[in-house]
Motif scaffolding. Structure first.
Motif, mmCIF file in Angstrom:
data_model
loop_
_atom_site.group_PDB
_atom_site.id
_atom_site.type_symbol
_atom_site.label_atom_id
_atom_site.label_comp_id
_atom_site.label_asym_id
_atom_site.label_seq_id
_atom_site.Cartn_x
_atom_site.Cartn_y
_atom_site.Cartn_z
ATOM 1 N N LYS A 158 0.846 -1.200 0.000
ATOM 2 C CA LYS A 158 0.000 0.000 0.000
ATOM 3 C C LYS A 158 0.877 1.244 0.000
ATOM 4 N N ILE A 159 0.428 2.248 -0.741
ATOM 5 C CA ILE A 159 1.079 3.560 -0.758
ATOM 6 C C ILE A 159 0.039 4.611 -0.387
ATOM 7 N N GLU A 160 0.352 5.394 0.639
ATOM 8 C CA GLU A 160 -0.551 6.441 1.113
ATOM 9 C C GLU A 160 0.087 7.813 0.934
ATOM 10 N N THR A 161 -0.746 8.801 0.656
ATOM 11 C CA THR A 161 -0.305 10.190 0.687
ATOM 12 C C THR A 161 -1.207 10.980 1.623
ATOM 13 N N LEU A 162 -0.616 11.965 2.285
ATOM 14 C CA LEU A 162 -1.327 12.791 3.253
ATOM 15 C C LEU A 162 -1.026 14.256 2.959
ATOM 16 N N GLN A 210 0.068 27.892 9.275
ATOM 17 C CA GLN A 210 -1.041 27.043 8.871
ATOM 18 C C GLN A 210 -0.478 25.699 8.401
ATOM 19 N N ALA A 211 -0.853 24.662 9.079
ATOM 20 C CA ALA A 211 -0.240 23.354 8.846
ATOM 21 C C ALA A 211 -1.101 22.497 7.927
ATOM 22 N N MET A 212 -0.539 22.038 6.960
ATOM 23 C CA MET A 212 0.698 22.363 6.278
ATOM 24 C C MET A 212 0.347 22.241 4.803
ATOM 25 N N PRO A 213 -0.361 23.154 4.225
ATOM 26 C CA PRO A 213 -0.945 22.947 2.897
ATOM 27 C C PRO A 213 0.059 22.888 1.758
ATOM 28 N N ASN A 214 1.327 23.151 2.039
ATOM 29 C CA ASN A 214 2.338 23.034 0.988
ATOM 30 C C ASN A 214 3.058 21.695 1.000
ATOM 31 N N ASN A 215 2.871 20.908 2.040
ATOM 32 C CA ASN A 215 3.636 19.674 2.205
ATOM 33 C C ASN A 215 2.836 18.449 1.791
ATOM 34 N N VAL A 272 6.135 0.414 7.950
ATOM 35 C CA VAL A 272 5.666 1.605 7.246
ATOM 36 C C VAL A 272 6.836 2.565 7.106
ATOM 37 N N GLY A 273 7.166 2.905 5.861
ATOM 38 C CA GLY A 273 8.226 3.866 5.599
ATOM 39 C C GLY A 273 7.661 5.247 5.341
ATOM 40 N N LEU A 274 8.399 6.289 5.751
ATOM 41 C CA LEU A 274 7.909 7.660 5.716
ATOM 42 C C LEU A 274 8.765 8.532 4.800
ATOM 43 N N GLY A 275 8.095 9.326 3.953
ATOM 44 C CA GLY A 275 8.772 10.314 3.125
ATOM 45 C C GLY A 275 8.007 11.622 3.133
ATOM 46 N N GLU A 276 8.635 12.660 2.599
ATOM 47 C CA GLU A 276 8.030 13.993 2.595
ATOM 48 C C GLU A 276 8.616 14.802 1.450
ATOM 49 N N THR A 277 7.794 15.680 0.903
ATOM 50 C CA THR A 277 8.288 16.688 -0.020
ATOM 51 C C THR A 277 7.380 17.906 0.068
ATOM 52 N N TYR A 278 7.624 18.876 -0.809
ATOM 53 C CA TYR A 278 7.023 20.198 -0.615
ATOM 54 C C TYR A 278 6.662 20.813 -1.951
ATOM 55 N N TYR A 279 5.503 21.506 -1.975
ATOM 56 C CA TYR A 279 5.050 22.311 -3.109
ATOM 57 C C TYR A 279 4.069 21.510 -3.953
ATOM 58 N N THR A 280 2.901 22.081 -4.203
ATOM 59 C CA THR A 280 1.804 21.517 -4.998
ATOM 60 C C THR A 280 1.476 20.072 -4.610
ATOM 61 N N PRO A 281 1.056 19.831 -3.371
ATOM 62 C CA PRO A 281 0.852 18.459 -2.920
ATOM 63 C C PRO A 281 -0.221 17.684 -3.679
ATOM 64 N N ARG A 282 -1.249 18.363 -4.213
ATOM 65 C CA ARG A 282 -2.249 17.623 -4.987
ATOM 66 C C ARG A 282 -1.638 17.029 -6.253
ATOM 67 N N ALA A 283 -0.787 17.816 -6.904
ATOM 68 C CA ALA A 283 -0.118 17.312 -8.096
ATOM 69 C C ALA A 283 0.831 16.178 -7.754
ATOM 70 N N LEU A 284 1.558 16.316 -6.667
ATOM 71 C CA LEU A 284 2.497 15.277 -6.249
ATOM 72 C C LEU A 284 1.781 13.980 -5.934
#
Length: 423
Positions: free
Chosen positions: A5-9, A28-33, A45-57
């Motif tokens: 399974k792959i999840e995005t938040l 404001q947490a955290m609409p860019n992440n 469960v492995g964790l990753g993160e990135t930034y900018y346009t999260p809907r597109a990502l």
């Protein structure tokens, strides 16, 4: 250890008025992440993160990368990176595709570390150091008002405060205030609010006056008067100036012993930086906007930069980031990590910066470390006397907080082997 399974938040932004009514100083947490969680069939469960346009990502992760990952062995990290990159590169990769792949890569390395019971820096080949010096990027956040204080004439006080915490380097952007903004032709220098704050982005400035240069330098001079040479000062340019203006700024700063000049021009023309380097003795630092070793290669080979600064959350994660660092090391160039985006990005950068031989210093924002980062992850990263430490926990060493993941405004998307849409 198969990926199941792959999840995005992510979080949708509230209106500015609604947010400010309840939160006077917090970010404001955290609409860019965007956060990524990769689940395996043995419950890790492995964790990753990135930034900018999260809907597109999120769309890229679920629509493009998930079919190449689900059902496959999580430990085949290099092959996963190569497959995902090759597919994205079929149509061009150096934007949201690379940011999404960076988050995926972080999560896979986190899984590998948990599976093997080792911190990621050991999987990379072990440590070259047990701590790394940090510098403070002077962002205002929450109760911290570093940027406001600097721009309101208290730069020396900010430097004294940092030294009291053991931090001996700081980054500021005293010339942004004079550059054109995104406000349009009738309001060329009016600040523009984007993503919850005044954006540092602007169009290219083609002139800067002597008075403006003096006012920008005066902020640096205030720091020097207050603390002398005890504080190193990096100048951020946010890619706001053309070559003649950048050259004038650099020459004006030279007597003030600047640690580096960072992205004073856009990173779109390497040869312009080659010309700038012939005109200034200040070290040139580039650039979080340069993705992958392929785009970083001309900066190194043409001697356009003295300090290499990737953002590992954007340039390809651990898998590609270590190759960029090795490229820099081949030319005897130091590396500093970029991070003003999120707590997971800071943790990941720390593993690489403890591992690589040519680490110089790494970016932190004390207002973030002492503020909103603690809303997101279970562990506060350790910074003592201006140096960052990791405690040797397996994998990344932290995870998302349960209360953070269960917030009512959380936007989750998941793809499993059963729900994967193949077409």
């Amino acid at each position: 250890m198969k990926i199941v399974k792959i999840e995005t938040l992510r979080f949708d932004a509230q209106s500015s008025d609604a947010w400010q009514a309840e939160n006077k100083v917090a970010r404001q947490a955290m609409p860019n992440n965007l956060w990524v969680r990769i689940h395996t069939d043995d419950g890790l469960v492995g964790l990753g993160e990135t930034y900018y346009t999260p809907r597109a990502l999120s769309a890229i992760i679920h629509d493009i990368y998930a079919p190449l990952l689900l059902g496959r062995d999580a430990l085949d990290i290099e092959n996963h990176w190569n497959n995902c990159f090759s597919l994205a590169n079929f149509c061009g990769y150096a934007g949201a595709e690379m940011r999404a792949l960076s988050a995926i890569d972080f999560a896979l390395w986190d899984l590998a570390g948990q599976h093997l019971g080792q911190p990621i820096y050991n999987l990379l080949g072990g440590r070259n150091r047990d701590r790394i010096q940090v510098y403070n990027t002077c962002v205002s956040s929450g109760n911290n008002r570093d940027l406001d204080d600097i721009m309101e004439g208290r730069a020396g006080e900010v430097a004294e405060s940092l030294l009291a915490q053991g931090v001996r380097a700081m980054k500021i952007w005293p010339f942004d205030q004079f550059g054109p903004t995104l406000a349009g032709p009738t309001r060329p220098k009016e600040p523009v609010v984007m993503w919850g704050g005044k954006t540092a982005a602007g169009t290219l400035g083609h002139s800067i006056s002597n008075e403006e240069i003096r006012r920008g330098c005066a902020i640096v001079e205030d720091i020097r008067r207050a603390v002398g040479d005890r504080m190193e000062i990096a100048i951020e340019g946010h890619a706001r100036w053309d070559l003649p203006a950048a050259t004038r700024i650099a020459k004006a700063l030279e007597p003030l012993d600047i640690m580096w000049l960072e992205e004073i021009m856009p990173p779109d023309n390497v040869d312009a930086y080659v010309r700038l380097k012939t005109e200034t003795s200040i070290p040139i630092c580039q650039s979080e906007r340069v993705f992958t070793r392929y785009h970083m290669r001309p900066w190194v080979e043409k001697h356009a930069a003295d300090i290499i600064m990737p953002d590992f959350s954007w340039c390809g994660g651990f898998t590609e980031g270590r190759k960029i660092c090795s490229l820099a090391d081949t030319y005897f160039l130091p590396v500093t990590s970029h991070d003003t985006i999120g707590p997971v990005g800071l943790w990941t950068a720390a593993h690489l910066m403890l591992h690589i031989p040519n680490a110089m210093t790494m970016e932190t924002v004390r207002g973030y470390i002492d503020g909103w980062y603690n809303e997101v992850v279970t562990d506060k990263i350790k910074v003592v006397e201006g140096h960052l430490f990791l405690d040797g926990k397996p994998g990344l060493g932290t995870q998302l907080r349960d209360d953070f993941m269960s917030r009512p405004d959380a936007v989750w998307e998941a793809t499993t082997i059963d729900t994967l849409k193949r077409w």
